[in-house]
Design a protein around this motif. Structure first.
Motif, PDB file in Angstrom:
ATOM      1  N   ASN A  21       0.850  -1.197   0.000  1.00  0.00           N
ATOM      2  CA  ASN A  21       0.000   0.000   0.000  1.00  0.00           C
ATOM      3  C   ASN A  21       0.882   1.241   0.000  1.00  0.00           C
ATOM      4  O   ASN A  21       1.818   1.340   0.779  1.00  0.00           O
ATOM      5  CB  ASN A  21      -0.911   0.007   1.236  1.00  0.00           C
ATOM      6  CG  ASN A  21      -1.735  -1.265   1.315  1.00  0.00           C
ATOM      7  OD1 ASN A  21      -2.569  -1.512   0.475  1.00  0.00           O
ATOM      8  ND2 ASN A  21      -1.456  -2.092   2.316  1.00  0.00           N
ATOM      9  N   TRP A  67      -0.429  -4.805   7.069  1.00  0.00           N
ATOM     10  CA  TRP A  67      -1.196  -5.260   5.897  1.00  0.00           C
ATOM     11  C   TRP A  67      -1.330  -6.777   5.835  1.00  0.00           C
ATOM     12  O   TRP A  67      -2.183  -7.292   5.108  1.00  0.00           O
ATOM     13  CB  TRP A  67      -0.544  -4.731   4.613  1.00  0.00           C
ATOM     14  CG  TRP A  67       0.791  -5.336   4.321  1.00  0.00           C
ATOM     15  CD1 TRP A  67       1.053  -6.432   3.541  1.00  0.00           C
ATOM     16  CD2 TRP A  67       2.066  -4.917   4.835  1.00  0.00           C
ATOM     17  NE1 TRP A  67       2.402  -6.717   3.540  1.00  0.00           N
ATOM     18  CE2 TRP A  67       3.040  -5.792   4.330  1.00  0.00           C
ATOM     19  CE3 TRP A  67       2.483  -3.876   5.674  1.00  0.00           C
ATOM     20  CZ2 TRP A  67       4.402  -5.669   4.628  1.00  0.00           C
ATOM     21  CZ3 TRP A  67       3.831  -3.753   5.970  1.00  0.00           C
ATOM     22  CH2 TRP A  67       4.772  -4.637   5.454  1.00  0.00           C
ATOM     23  N   ALA A  70      -5.421  -8.713   7.324  1.00  0.00           N
ATOM     24  CA  ALA A  70      -6.450  -7.880   6.685  1.00  0.00           C
ATOM     25  C   ALA A  70      -7.725  -7.804   7.517  1.00  0.00           C
ATOM     26  O   ALA A  70      -8.163  -8.807   8.090  1.00  0.00           O
ATOM     27  CB  ALA A  70      -6.764  -8.432   5.306  1.00  0.00           C
ATOM     28  N   ARG A  71      -8.295  -6.611   7.577  1.00  0.00           N
ATOM     29  CA  ARG A  71      -9.559  -6.402   8.296  1.00  0.00           C
ATOM     30  C   ARG A  71     -10.654  -7.311   7.742  1.00  0.00           C
ATOM     31  O   ARG A  71     -11.500  -7.816   8.476  1.00  0.00           O
ATOM     32  CB  ARG A  71      -9.959  -4.916   8.160  1.00  0.00           C
ATOM     33  CG  ARG A  71     -11.368  -4.573   8.647  1.00  0.00           C
ATOM     34  CD  ARG A  71     -11.484  -4.714  10.150  1.00  0.00           C
ATOM     35  NE  ARG A  71     -12.838  -4.471  10.621  1.00  0.00           N
ATOM     36  CZ  ARG A  71     -13.720  -5.440  10.851  1.00  0.00           C
ATOM     37  NH1 ARG A  71     -13.411  -6.711  10.626  1.00  0.00           N
ATOM     38  NH2 ARG A  71     -14.920  -5.157  11.316  1.00  0.00           N
ATOM     39  N   GLU A  72     -10.638  -7.535   6.429  1.00  0.00           N
ATOM     40  CA  GLU A  72     -11.681  -8.321   5.754  1.00  0.00           C
ATOM     41  C   GLU A  72     -11.695  -9.789   6.179  1.00  0.00           C
ATOM     42  O   GLU A  72     -12.653 -10.497   5.892  1.00  0.00           O
ATOM     43  CB  GLU A  72     -11.506  -8.258   4.223  1.00  0.00           C
ATOM     44  CG  GLU A  72     -11.662  -6.882   3.626  1.00  0.00           C
ATOM     45  CD  GLU A  72     -10.508  -5.948   3.925  1.00  0.00           C
ATOM     46  OE1 GLU A  72      -9.341  -6.407   3.950  1.00  0.00           O
ATOM     47  OE2 GLU A  72     -10.768  -4.755   4.175  1.00  0.00           O
ATOM     48  N   THR A  73     -10.627 -10.235   6.847  1.00  0.00           N
ATOM     49  CA  THR A  73     -10.593 -11.640   7.279  1.00  0.00           C
ATOM     50  C   THR A  73     -11.363 -11.854   8.590  1.00  0.00           C
ATOM     51  O   THR A  73     -11.435 -12.967   9.102  1.00  0.00           O
ATOM     52  CB  THR A  73      -9.132 -12.138   7.445  1.00  0.00           C
ATOM     53  OG1 THR A  73      -8.460 -11.274   8.377  1.00  0.00           O
ATOM     54  CG2 THR A  73      -8.386 -12.137   6.119  1.00  0.00           C
ATOM     55  N   TRP A  84     -10.085  -8.194  15.558  1.00  0.00           N
ATOM     56  CA  TRP A  84      -9.006  -7.858  14.611  1.00  0.00           C
ATOM     57  C   TRP A  84      -7.961  -6.980  15.299  1.00  0.00           C
ATOM     58  O   TRP A  84      -6.765  -7.242  15.220  1.00  0.00           O
ATOM     59  CB  TRP A  84      -9.616  -7.142  13.394  1.00  0.00           C
ATOM     60  CG  TRP A  84      -8.623  -6.576  12.422  1.00  0.00           C
ATOM     61  CD1 TRP A  84      -7.739  -7.269  11.642  1.00  0.00           C
ATOM     62  CD2 TRP A  84      -8.425  -5.188  12.116  1.00  0.00           C
ATOM     63  NE1 TRP A  84      -7.003  -6.386  10.854  1.00  0.00           N
ATOM     64  CE2 TRP A  84      -7.402  -5.111  11.129  1.00  0.00           C
ATOM     65  CE3 TRP A  84      -9.016  -3.999  12.562  1.00  0.00           C
ATOM     66  CZ2 TRP A  84      -6.955  -3.904  10.594  1.00  0.00           C
ATOM     67  CZ3 TRP A  84      -8.578  -2.792  12.025  1.00  0.00           C
ATOM     68  CH2 TRP A  84      -7.559  -2.760  11.060  1.00  0.00           C
TER      69      TRP A  84
END
Length: 194
Positions: A21, A67, A70-73, A84
């Motif tokens: 990122n 990174w 990931a938050r999405e996990t 998280w």
């Protein structure tokens, strides 16, 4: 600067430099977490030039390799968010501990840095509080604007109030010296009833 510190700093930077990122600062591209790490360390040294080596390393490693988790996990709700965040702290502490071990630090030193990165005993431990102040100052100076673009005024006021509540009086004084945009200064004052 003592030799292990130099090595540990370089290795932390090398890890953060791998962040895919990118963030732009003054027309220069930086790996996001490397820039964050540099901002944390610089702000710490301005705010508390006599900070211990443990706090200095904790400031640099606060988001090390963030990174990779990931938050999405995690579930996209409040409970998922808190889980998280909790797991991130442990991940950052463990990643840093591996580097510090390699740099030749003692177990006691490594345990203290982990304690700080995991933000244990906030409001009770002076160095945890110092680190939290720096985190909040860096957020207000560099990252508040991005939140302003994303959230409505009520949510922003809540974020600012929570940030303020985590800080010490010294942190508050420093936060009011930051050069905010006129709109953001107004928002901060409105949030805090100043």
């Amino acid at each position: 600067m003592p030799m292990p510190f130099q090595k540990a700093s370089e290795w932390i930077d090398a890890e953060n430099a791998q962040d895919p990122n990118i963030e732009i600062e003054q027309n220069i591209e930086y790996p996001k977490e490397l820039l964050y790490s540099n901002r944390m360390y610089e702000r710490l040294m301005q705010f508390e030039p006599n900070a211990s080596e443990e706090v200095q390393i904790a400031s640099k490693a606060q988001h090390i390799c963030r990174w990779k988790v990931a938050r999405e996990t995690y579930p996209m709700d409040r409970i998922g968010y808190l889980k998280w965040r909790e797991n991130l702290k442990k991940f950052h502490a463990k990643t840093t501990a591996t580097i510090l071990e390699k740099a030749g630090y003692t177990d006691e030193f490594i345990a203290r840095v982990s304690f700080l990165i995991e933000k244990k005993s906030l409001k009770k431990d002076a160095e945890t509080q110092l680190l939290e102040d720096v985190i909040c100052l860096v957020f207000l100076e560099y990252y508040l604007e991005a939140f302003v673009q994303k959230h409505d005024e009520e949510k922003l006021k809540n974020i600012i109030k929570k940030t303020w509540d985590k800080m010490s009086d010294k942190g508050h004084q420093e936060a009011l010296k930051i050069n905010y945009s006129e709109d953001n200064l107004h928002l901060i004052k409105a949030s805090l009833g100043l």
